[in-house]
Design a protein around this motif. Structure first.
Motif, PDB file in Angstrom:
ATOM      1  N   ASN A 152       9.388 -12.989   5.320  1.00  0.00           N
ATOM      2  CA  ASN A 152       9.824 -13.007   6.724  1.00  0.00           C
ATOM      3  C   ASN A 152       8.889 -12.194   7.612  1.00  0.00           C
ATOM      4  N   ARG A 153       8.417 -11.064   7.095  1.00  0.00           N
ATOM      5  CA  ARG A 153       7.478 -10.255   7.879  1.00  0.00           C
ATOM      6  C   ARG A 153       6.130 -10.951   8.031  1.00  0.00           C
ATOM      7  N   VAL A 154       5.704 -11.619   6.963  1.00  0.00           N
ATOM      8  CA  VAL A 154       4.419 -12.320   6.997  1.00  0.00           C
ATOM      9  C   VAL A 154       4.437 -13.461   8.009  1.00  0.00           C
ATOM     10  N   LYS A 155       5.597 -14.063   8.229  1.00  0.00           N
ATOM     11  CA  LYS A 155       5.705 -15.169   9.183  1.00  0.00           C
ATOM     12  C   LYS A 155       5.353 -14.747  10.609  1.00  0.00           C
ATOM     13  N   GLN A 156       5.365 -13.446  10.879  1.00  0.00           N
ATOM     14  CA  GLN A 156       5.104 -12.945  12.230  1.00  0.00           C
ATOM     15  C   GLN A 156       3.618 -12.686  12.479  1.00  0.00           C
ATOM     16  N   ILE A 157       2.773 -12.864  11.451  1.00  0.00           N
ATOM     17  CA  ILE A 157       1.349 -12.572  11.607  1.00  0.00           C
ATOM     18  C   ILE A 157       0.514 -13.785  11.208  1.00  0.00           C
ATOM     19  N   ASN A 158      -0.820 -13.627  11.238  1.00  0.00           N
ATOM     20  CA  ASN A 158      -1.692 -14.794  11.088  1.00  0.00           C
ATOM     21  C   ASN A 158      -2.806 -14.609  10.057  1.00  0.00           C
ATOM     22  N   PRO A 159      -2.458 -14.463   8.777  1.00  0.00           N
ATOM     23  CA  PRO A 159      -3.509 -14.362   7.756  1.00  0.00           C
ATOM     24  C   PRO A 159      -4.211 -15.708   7.564  1.00  0.00           C
ATOM     25  N   LEU A 160      -5.447 -15.669   7.084  1.00  0.00           N
ATOM     26  CA  LEU A 160      -6.146 -16.911   6.773  1.00  0.00           C
ATOM     27  C   LEU A 160      -5.590 -17.544   5.508  1.00  0.00           C
ATOM     28  N   GLY A 161      -4.936 -16.726   4.683  1.00  0.00           N
ATOM     29  CA  GLY A 161      -4.383 -17.252   3.448  1.00  0.00           C
ATOM     30  C   GLY A 161      -3.981 -16.132   2.506  1.00  0.00           C
ATOM     31  N   TYR A 162      -3.719 -16.492   1.258  1.00  0.00           N
ATOM     32  CA  TYR A 162      -3.218 -15.540   0.266  1.00  0.00           C
ATOM     33  C   TYR A 162      -3.969 -15.714  -1.042  1.00  0.00           C
ATOM     34  N   LEU A 175       0.841  -1.187   0.000  1.00  0.00           N
ATOM     35  CA  LEU A 175       0.000   0.000   0.000  1.00  0.00           C
ATOM     36  C   LEU A 175       0.878   1.240   0.000  1.00  0.00           C
ATOM     37  N   GLU A 176       0.387   2.304  -0.607  1.00  0.00           N
ATOM     38  CA  GLU A 176       1.140   3.550  -0.575  1.00  0.00           C
ATOM     39  C   GLU A 176       1.085   4.150   0.825  1.00  0.00           C
ATOM     40  N   GLY A 177       2.127   4.856   1.213  1.00  0.00           N
ATOM     41  CA  GLY A 177       2.163   5.472   2.536  1.00  0.00           C
ATOM     42  C   GLY A 177       3.194   4.823   3.436  1.00  0.00           C
ATOM     43  N   LEU A 178       3.262   5.307   4.664  1.00  0.00           N
ATOM     44  CA  LEU A 178       4.270   4.819   5.603  1.00  0.00           C
ATOM     45  C   LEU A 178       3.968   3.408   6.093  1.00  0.00           C
ATOM     46  N   LYS A 179       2.680   3.030   6.134  1.00  0.00           N
ATOM     47  CA  LYS A 179       2.300   1.707   6.618  1.00  0.00           C
ATOM     48  C   LYS A 179       1.701   0.888   5.482  1.00  0.00           C
ATOM     49  N   ASP A 180       2.035  -0.409   5.473  1.00  0.00           N
ATOM     50  CA  ASP A 180       1.516  -1.281   4.426  1.00  0.00           C
ATOM     51  C   ASP A 180       0.534  -2.300   5.003  1.00  0.00           C
ATOM     52  N   GLY A 181       0.162  -3.282   4.173  1.00  0.00           N
ATOM     53  CA  GLY A 181      -0.822  -4.259   4.596  1.00  0.00           C
ATOM     54  C   GLY A 181      -0.394  -5.119   5.768  1.00  0.00           C
ATOM     55  N   ILE A 182       0.889  -5.347   5.906  1.00  0.00           N
ATOM     56  CA  ILE A 182       1.373  -6.145   7.036  1.00  0.00           C
ATOM     57  C   ILE A 182       1.226  -5.364   8.341  1.00  0.00           C
ATOM     58  N   ASP A 183       1.452  -4.065   8.289  1.00  0.00           N
ATOM     59  CA  ASP A 183       1.220  -3.229   9.473  1.00  0.00           C
ATOM     60  C   ASP A 183      -0.247  -3.292   9.889  1.00  0.00           C
ATOM     61  N   LEU A 184      -1.139  -3.226   8.907  1.00  0.00           N
ATOM     62  CA  LEU A 184      -2.568  -3.337   9.200  1.00  0.00           C
ATOM     63  C   LEU A 184      -2.881  -4.704   9.799  1.00  0.00           C
ATOM     64  N   ALA A 185      -2.302  -5.749   9.230  1.00  0.00           N
ATOM     65  CA  ALA A 185      -2.551  -7.103   9.717  1.00  0.00           C
ATOM     66  C   ALA A 185      -2.145  -7.270  11.182  1.00  0.00           C
ATOM     67  N   GLN A 186      -1.058  -6.630  11.571  1.00  0.00           N
ATOM     68  CA  GLN A 186      -0.621  -6.704  12.970  1.00  0.00           C
ATOM     69  C   GLN A 186      -1.681  -6.134  13.910  1.00  0.00           C
ATOM     70  N   GLU A 187      -2.329  -5.056  13.477  1.00  0.00           N
ATOM     71  CA  GLU A 187      -3.391  -4.465  14.292  1.00  0.00           C
ATOM     72  C   GLU A 187      -4.621  -5.369  14.320  1.00  0.00           C
ATOM     73  N   LEU A 188      -4.945  -5.990  13.200  1.00  0.00           N
ATOM     74  CA  LEU A 188      -6.107  -6.882  13.146  1.00  0.00           C
ATOM     75  C   LEU A 188      -5.881  -8.134  13.985  1.00  0.00           C
ATOM     76  N   ASP A 189      -4.635  -8.620  14.031  1.00  0.00           N
ATOM     77  CA  ASP A 189      -4.317  -9.766  14.887  1.00  0.00           C
ATOM     78  C   ASP A 189      -4.599  -9.450  16.352  1.00  0.00           C
ATOM     79  N   LYS A 190      -4.295  -8.218  16.764  1.00  0.00           N
ATOM     80  CA  LYS A 190      -4.543  -7.816  18.151  1.00  0.00           C
ATOM     81  C   LYS A 190      -6.037  -7.880  18.474  1.00  0.00           C
TER      82      LYS A 190
END
Length: 229
Positions: A91-101, A58-73
């Motif tokens: 490597n960054r994705v390994k730290q979060i919990n998506p349902l899939g891709y 995503l454009e901007g300072l935060k991307d989808g992985i940053d958003l995912a970290q908040e959703l995990d909380k």
């Protein structure tokens, strides 16, 4: 049961339009979309979608992985839309919990099948829990701990063994998440967990708290279910 409402986080308008069209053809309700993390978080908290689709880049300072970290909380379910497979992203994705891709470019068929499979797996793992929002927080509550639900105008109280939550949803909306093997509607204003019923007297059920009324129209069904619970 499939996810009913979906929110999209994607900064390419054409892709957003393509996804919305495909999902609506399949009977899904797209409740909103955003192209940034800040807007997405605000709207997700307001709209409470069943499932969120997130573009990693995503454009901007935060991307989808940053958003995912908040959703995990908040224990909210999401799927990634991505064309990125570089080592740093992985490597960054390994730290979060998506349902899939869902890999770009995708077809309407792959979009639908990925969403349906991910949602099925999510519900299978979480079917004994309900998610609710109360006083600005999102809670994941084990259904076994719920005593009963009580209507309060267009809101609903969820009483557990330890506390109560006032939820900004109707009793009907909240009851749709309940395990119908354990819960029954005893009155137009109440749903009760039969596993916590300690006694029955006339037109009332007794739990660890206040007596729960049984309406005349529900009494035979309630009594029958109590015998087999």
């Amino acid at each position: 049961m499939k996810a009913q409402t979906i929110y999209i986080v994607e900064d390419e308008p054409l892709i957003v339009s393509t996804i919305e069209t495909a999902l609506r053809k399949q009977g899904y309700n797209v409740v909103g979309d955003a192209d940034s993390v800040v807007i997405a978080l605000k709207e997700i908290n307001t709209l409470s979608p069943d499932l969120i689709l997130i573009d990693i880049q995503l454009e901007g300072l935060k991307d989808g992985i940053d958003l995912a970290q908040e959703l995990d909380k908040q224990k909210l379910p999401y799927l990634f839309l991505t064309s990125q497979t570089d080592p740093e992203t992985i490597n960054r994705v390994k730290q979060i919990n998506p349902l899939g891709y869902i890999i770009k470019p995708f077809t309407e068929h792959s979009l639908r099948s990925n969403i349906e499979l991910a949602w099925h797996n999510y519900k299978s793992l979480n079917e004994q829990f309900i998610t609710l929002k109360s006083e600005g927080r999102t809670y994941k509550i084990n259904q076994d701990s719920i005593l009963y639900l009580k209507a309060f105008d267009n809101y609903c109280y969820v009483y557990t063994t330890t506390k109560s939550h006032l939820v900004p949803h109707t009793l009907k909306h909240m009851s749709e998440q309940l395990d119908k093997n354990a819960f029954i509607q005893t009155h137009r204003s109440y749903w009760v967990n039969l596993n916590h019923v300690e006694a029955v007297e006339n037109n009332k059920l007794f739990l660890k708290t206040e007596p729960i009324p049984i309406s005349a129209s529900q009494k035979s069904l309630v009594m029958s279910k109590l015998k087999h619970s």
